[in-house]
Design a protein around this motif. Sequence first.
Motif, PDB file in Angstrom:
ATOM      1  N   ALA A   3       0.836  -1.285  -0.033  1.00  0.00           N
ATOM      2  CA  ALA A   3      -0.052   0.029   0.038  1.00  0.00           C
ATOM      3  C   ALA A   3       1.000   1.162   0.022  1.00  0.00           C
ATOM      4  O   ALA A   3       0.564   2.117  -0.834  1.00  0.00           O
ATOM      5  CB  ALA A   3      -0.954  -0.012   1.286  1.00  0.00           C
ATOM      6  N   HIS A  49       0.757   3.964  -3.029  1.00  0.00           N
ATOM      7  CA  HIS A  49       0.432   5.481  -2.460  1.00  0.00           C
ATOM      8  C   HIS A  49       1.439   6.330  -3.250  1.00  0.00           C
ATOM      9  O   HIS A  49       1.272   7.305  -3.549  1.00  0.00           O
ATOM     10  CB  HIS A  49       0.773   5.416  -1.036  1.00  0.00           C
ATOM     11  CG  HIS A  49       0.046   6.717  -0.488  1.00  0.00           C
ATOM     12  ND1 HIS A  49      -1.021   7.087   0.176  1.00  0.00           N
ATOM     13  CD2 HIS A  49       0.532   7.981  -0.431  1.00  0.00           C
ATOM     14  CE1 HIS A  49      -1.242   8.127   0.686  1.00  0.00           C
ATOM     15  NE2 HIS A  49      -0.106   8.816   0.372  1.00  0.00           N
ATOM     16  N   GLN A  93      -5.734  10.884  -3.179  1.00  0.00           N
ATOM     17  CA  GLN A  93      -5.342   9.491  -2.467  1.00  0.00           C
ATOM     18  C   GLN A  93      -6.924   8.489  -2.418  1.00  0.00           C
ATOM     19  O   GLN A  93      -6.894   7.539  -2.604  1.00  0.00           O
ATOM     20  CB  GLN A  93      -4.406   9.434  -1.467  1.00  0.00           C
ATOM     21  CG  GLN A  93      -3.194   9.967  -1.647  1.00  0.00           C
ATOM     22  CD  GLN A  93      -2.051   9.068  -2.614  1.00  0.00           C
ATOM     23  OE1 GLN A  93      -2.715   7.646  -2.737  1.00  0.00           O
ATOM     24  NE2 GLN A  93      -1.136   9.501  -3.070  1.00  0.00           N
ATOM     25  N   PHE A 128      -8.602   4.987  -3.738  1.00  0.00           N
ATOM     26  CA  PHE A 128      -8.730   4.012  -2.963  1.00  0.00           C
ATOM     27  C   PHE A 128     -10.380   3.644  -2.721  1.00  0.00           C
ATOM     28  O   PHE A 128     -10.688   2.535  -2.716  1.00  0.00           O
ATOM     29  CB  PHE A 128      -8.357   4.568  -1.465  1.00  0.00           C
ATOM     30  CG  PHE A 128      -8.718   3.304  -0.434  1.00  0.00           C
ATOM     31  CD1 PHE A 128      -8.204   2.165  -0.119  1.00  0.00           C
ATOM     32  CD2 PHE A 128      -9.714   3.711   0.639  1.00  0.00           C
ATOM     33  CE1 PHE A 128      -8.587   1.181   0.480  1.00  0.00           C
ATOM     34  CE2 PHE A 128     -10.262   2.889   1.480  1.00  0.00           C
ATOM     35  CZ  PHE A 128      -9.493   1.512   1.462  1.00  0.00           C
ATOM     36  N   THR A 151     -11.669   1.992  -5.939  1.00  0.00           N
ATOM     37  CA  THR A 151     -11.150   0.654  -6.108  1.00  0.00           C
ATOM     38  C   THR A 151     -12.016  -0.266  -5.305  1.00  0.00           C
ATOM     39  O   THR A 151     -12.402  -1.317  -5.601  1.00  0.00           O
ATOM     40  CB  THR A 151      -9.683   0.565  -5.938  1.00  0.00           C
ATOM     41  OG1 THR A 151      -8.909   1.383  -6.739  1.00  0.00           O
ATOM     42  CG2 THR A 151      -9.279  -0.943  -6.011  1.00  0.00           C
ATOM     43  N   SER A 152     -12.195   0.158  -3.921  1.00  0.00           N
ATOM     44  CA  SER A 152     -12.823  -0.452  -2.792  1.00  0.00           C
ATOM     45  C   SER A 152     -14.347  -0.705  -3.077  1.00  0.00           C
ATOM     46  O   SER A 152     -14.734  -1.893  -3.000  1.00  0.00           O
ATOM     47  CB  SER A 152     -12.666   0.065  -1.628  1.00  0.00           C
ATOM     48  OG  SER A 152     -11.242   0.114  -1.022  1.00  0.00           O
ATOM     49  N   GLN A 181      -8.039  -4.241   3.359  1.00  0.00           N
ATOM     50  CA  GLN A 181      -8.443  -3.004   3.991  1.00  0.00           C
ATOM     51  C   GLN A 181      -7.857  -2.726   5.404  1.00  0.00           C
ATOM     52  O   GLN A 181      -7.554  -1.531   5.543  1.00  0.00           O
ATOM     53  CB  GLN A 181      -9.981  -3.274   4.371  1.00  0.00           C
ATOM     54  CG  GLN A 181     -11.099  -3.422   3.164  1.00  0.00           C
ATOM     55  CD  GLN A 181     -11.114  -1.902   2.322  1.00  0.00           C
ATOM     56  OE1 GLN A 181     -11.176  -1.001   2.738  1.00  0.00           O
ATOM     57  NE2 GLN A 181     -10.844  -2.136   0.971  1.00  0.00           N
ATOM     58  N   TYR A 199      -4.339  -1.379   4.415  1.00  0.00           N
ATOM     59  CA  TYR A 199      -4.644  -0.020   3.776  1.00  0.00           C
ATOM     60  C   TYR A 199      -4.582   1.211   5.071  1.00  0.00           C
ATOM     61  O   TYR A 199      -3.690   2.154   5.231  1.00  0.00           O
ATOM     62  CB  TYR A 199      -5.694   0.440   3.004  1.00  0.00           C
ATOM     63  CG  TYR A 199      -5.605   1.790   2.491  1.00  0.00           C
ATOM     64  CD1 TYR A 199      -5.053   2.025   1.339  1.00  0.00           C
ATOM     65  CD2 TYR A 199      -6.640   2.672   3.013  1.00  0.00           C
ATOM     66  CE1 TYR A 199      -5.157   3.403   0.767  1.00  0.00           C
ATOM     67  CE2 TYR A 199      -6.539   4.037   2.300  1.00  0.00           C
ATOM     68  CZ  TYR A 199      -5.728   4.445   1.403  1.00  0.00           C
ATOM     69  OH  TYR A 199      -5.889   5.595   0.944  1.00  0.00           O
TER      70      TYR A 199
END
Length: 318
Positions: free
Chosen positions: A26, A30, A60, A64, A67-68, A108, A111
Amino acid sequence: SADGELVQYHYGLTDLVTILFYIFIAIILHAVVQEYALDKINRRLHLSKVKHSKFNESGQLVAFHLTSVIWCLYVVVTEGYISNPRSLWENYPHVYLPFQVKFFYLCQLAYWLHALPELYFQKVRKEEIPRQLRCIALYLVHIAGAYLLNLTRLGLILLLLQYLAEFFFHMARLVYFTDENNEKLFNVWAVVFVVTRLFTLTLYILVIGFGLPRVENQALNPERGNFFSFLFNNILFRMSVLLLVCLFQASVMWRFIHFQLRRWREYWNEQSSRKRAAAAAGTKQQAKPLKRDSGYHENGVVKAENGTSPRTKKLKSP
């Protein structure tokens, strides 16, 4: 496996090693998003330091959350949690997980744990650190709680709703930083936020008020992952939990409404001040007298009507 047997997984101490590995992944992702996308956009926009920090944060989180949301939607559809809502509480506790559900939860957790060292790497301002720490802690507590208490199915749906609202919010902030007059996406976020809150509250009432009290195995059995379903058989405890959930959602909605009212009030005050300024400027223009010269101007020199430049007479000395 080859004979069609379904392989499922359980949580354990080895999950910590997996989470540590994906924390490093991650951090790398990032840095890639920051270097090849956000920094290039920041150079073009020339934002201030405060807006620069918020732009990086929203950029950012947009990557995220998008994608999630796609990943979580794929999981809940393929596992049948949306088509069959009864599966959210049937056969509780859900000790054994499919691979994609377990992998989603581990990623999760990785991250949000990676976000802690990123506060140092990104040189976040001291004023912003408490707010970001509070946000990270809330996500970690809820995700880890759903994972360890075997409420992974309910947690997936709640994460999907939460990430959907957060995606629109941070996307609206990105659009606002590029064009401060464009606030239409904030209105879209407001609608999505209200709808997701209503779905979240409905889901809590459905699962806690009607689903878990009907579970067959009501006895406390930590070895089999049954930690508190027996408590929901007590109507007093069940109503207390629902009351706390409703109060929490009501407080969230109250802060949201207060924020929207303040934003609309600032918007209308700004519009009225602009109208007053425009009206005052028009009044001054009408009241200002117009002075006309007898000639006309050419290259900054006043010329007479016949085209000759007026010259001053020289007095001869006696």
